[in-house]
Design a protein around this motif. Structure first.
Motif, PDB file in Angstrom:
ATOM      1  N   ALA A 150       0.202  31.118  -5.877  1.00 38.31           N
ATOM      2  CA  ALA A 150       0.902  31.357  -4.623  1.00 38.31           C
ATOM      3  C   ALA A 150       2.265  31.971  -4.899  1.00 38.31           C
ATOM      4  O   ALA A 150       2.827  31.828  -5.982  1.00 38.31           O
ATOM      5  CB  ALA A 150       1.055  30.053  -3.845  1.00 38.31           C
TER       6      ALA A 150
ATOM      7  N   ASP B 103      -3.763  34.991   1.915  1.00 43.79           N
ATOM      8  CA  ASP B 103      -2.957  34.766   3.122  1.00 43.79           C
ATOM      9  C   ASP B 103      -2.271  36.059   3.556  1.00 43.79           C
ATOM     10  O   ASP B 103      -2.285  36.423   4.739  1.00 43.79           O
ATOM     11  CB  ASP B 103      -1.866  33.712   2.860  1.00 43.79           C
ATOM     12  N   LEU B 104      -1.660  36.734   2.586  1.00 44.89           N
ATOM     13  CA  LEU B 104      -0.905  37.946   2.894  1.00 44.89           C
ATOM     14  C   LEU B 104      -1.829  39.063   3.377  1.00 44.89           C
ATOM     15  O   LEU B 104      -1.464  39.833   4.278  1.00 44.89           O
ATOM     16  CB  LEU B 104      -0.120  38.391   1.666  1.00 44.89           C
TER      17      LEU B 104
ATOM     18  N   GLU C  91       1.397  23.564   0.150  1.00 42.07           N
ATOM     19  CA  GLU C  91       2.808  23.931   0.062  1.00 42.07           C
ATOM     20  C   GLU C  91       3.593  22.875  -0.713  1.00 42.07           C
ATOM     21  O   GLU C  91       4.449  23.205  -1.538  1.00 42.07           O
ATOM     22  CB  GLU C  91       3.386  24.091   1.472  1.00 42.07           C
TER      23      GLU C  91
ATOM     24  N   GLN D 141       6.167  31.969   6.212  1.00 45.27           N
ATOM     25  CA  GLN D 141       5.862  30.624   5.739  1.00 45.27           C
ATOM     26  C   GLN D 141       6.332  30.506   4.295  1.00 45.27           C
ATOM     27  O   GLN D 141       6.421  31.505   3.580  1.00 45.27           O
ATOM     28  CB  GLN D 141       4.371  30.299   5.866  1.00 45.27           C
TER      29      GLN D 141
ATOM     30  N   LEU E 185       5.863  37.219   3.943  1.00 43.84           N
ATOM     31  CA  LEU E 185       6.299  36.160   3.036  1.00 43.84           C
ATOM     32  C   LEU E 185       7.329  35.258   3.702  1.00 43.84           C
ATOM     33  O   LEU E 185       7.410  34.061   3.411  1.00 43.84           O
ATOM     34  CB  LEU E 185       6.893  36.775   1.765  1.00 43.84           C
TER      35      LEU E 185
ATOM     36  N   SER F 255       2.689  31.561   0.105  1.00 42.48           N
ATOM     37  CA  SER F 255       1.565  32.400   0.530  1.00 42.48           C
ATOM     38  C   SER F 255       0.747  32.832  -0.675  1.00 42.48           C
ATOM     39  O   SER F 255       1.307  33.169  -1.722  1.00 42.48           O
ATOM     40  CB  SER F 255       2.065  33.669   1.250  1.00 42.48           C
ATOM     41  N   THR F 256      -0.571  32.846  -0.505  1.00 43.78           N
ATOM     42  CA  THR F 256      -1.449  33.432  -1.508  1.00 43.78           C
ATOM     43  C   THR F 256      -1.689  34.897  -1.152  1.00 43.78           C
ATOM     44  O   THR F 256      -1.372  35.349  -0.043  1.00 43.78           O
ATOM     45  CB  THR F 256      -2.798  32.710  -1.562  1.00 43.78           C
TER      46      THR F 256
ATOM     47  N   ARG G 153      -2.692  38.439   7.005  1.00 43.45           N
ATOM     48  CA  ARG G 153      -1.588  38.655   7.942  1.00 43.45           C
ATOM     49  C   ARG G 153      -1.142  40.109   8.026  1.00 43.45           C
ATOM     50  O   ARG G 153      -0.509  40.487   9.015  1.00 43.45           O
ATOM     51  CB  ARG G 153      -0.395  37.763   7.563  1.00 43.45           C
TER      52      ARG G 153
ATOM     53  N   TYR H  13       6.323  32.879  -3.233  1.00 43.72           N
ATOM     54  CA  TYR H  13       7.344  32.467  -2.278  1.00 43.72           C
ATOM     55  C   TYR H  13       8.598  33.289  -2.514  1.00 43.72           C
ATOM     56  O   TYR H  13       8.830  33.813  -3.607  1.00 43.72           O
ATOM     57  CB  TYR H  13       7.646  30.967  -2.406  1.00 43.72           C
TER      58      TYR H  13
END
Length: 276
Positions: free
Chosen positions: A81, A48-49, A172, A41, A38, A44-45, A52, A83
């Protein structure tokens, strides 16, 4: 005999350290990995997580709900998303070493101010504003303030915020603006005028730099540009001057390229292509 052996294995005075665990607690490891992801960036969705971290999506969802309940993470429902929220700062309140970008940028900002005299500022995004994390005001003979460290700057009214919004990804930007619209701050009112804000951000992208809304100060003006790491905007770099000495056009003509050179050097070091 068994008791004696147990005492010998665990006693500090036995001369042999207690055996170390072969592996950590997996649930804790995953929580740390997710917080680190997290932090890489601003937004993040879950997809995305997952890409990664390779943590199962169901586990990610449970951890995010836990983080949200503890004030560490916030969610933009509209965009699905997540953050980091302000509560995450409680995790590093006892840690005094600054982020690597500050370590990298500080000597380069100092160098620029020694050359041109005007103060420069490095700001990082935080929830709904840009926060000044480094400033060369102490090295500059030309400043209205004694310090600007930790000042929060509007994403839509200030040059540091506009430069970030203009050059971050569209996804974003939308998430950030959805949060900024809830702030209730006077400086953020432009977030409720999307057409006017889009015009300003488009002009910023075309020029390559942002300017502060002049209504916030008659004495000085600031221009700012993005600092990038890979494809991501990770900070903004600003330069402030007295309005009575220079017009924005004059400041851009004299100093924009030098500001860009400094930002490019910071980015090059962050990307590992040079040492200093």
């Amino acid at each position: 005999m068994t008791a004696a052996k147990r005492t010998s294995a665990t006693s500090p005075g036995s001369g042999a350290p207690a055996p170390r665990p072969q592996a950590g607690i997996r649930s804790v490891e995953r929580a740390i990995e997710l917080l680190q992801a997290l932090n890489r960036q601003p937004v993040s969705t879950i997809d995305d997580l997952y890409r990664r971290t390779a943590i199962p999506k169901a586990t990610i969802a449970r951890l995010l709900r836990t983080f949200e309940a503890k004030g560490l993470v916030a969610q933009s429902v509209r965009f699905g998303a997540y953050y980091l929220a302000a509560g995450v700062s409680s995790l590093n309140c006892g840690y005094v070493h600054g982020p690597r970008i500050i370590e990298v940028a500080a000597p380069l900002c100092d160098e620029l101010t020694r050359e041109i005299k005007w103060p420069t500022t490095l700001a990082l995004f935080d929830v709904d504003a840009m926060v000044v994390r480094y400033s060369t005001i102490p090295q500059s003979p030309l400043s209205l303030l004694h310090s600007s460290i930790n000042l929060r700057r509007s994403m839509v009214g200030r040059a540091l915020g506009r430069a970030y919004l203009a050059f971050c990804s569209p996804e974003e930007r939308e998430v950030i603006l959805s949060v900024v619209r809830q702030s209730g701050r006077e400086e953020d009112r432009l977030a409720h005028a999307p057409q006017e804000l889009d015009r300003i951000l488009e002009l910023t992208r075309m020029r390559g730099y942002a300017l502060r809304d002049p209504e916030y100060s008659k004495q000085s003006c600031t221009m700012a540009i993005p600092v990038r790491q890979g494809d991501a905007t990770v900070a903004t770099l600003g330069l402030t001057w007295f309005s009575s000495v220079l017009t924005p056009e004059q400041a851009v003509e004299r100093y924009l390229e030098r500001l860009r050179t400094t930002a490019d050097r910071i980015s090059a070091i962050l990307n590992g292509s040079t040492d200093r």
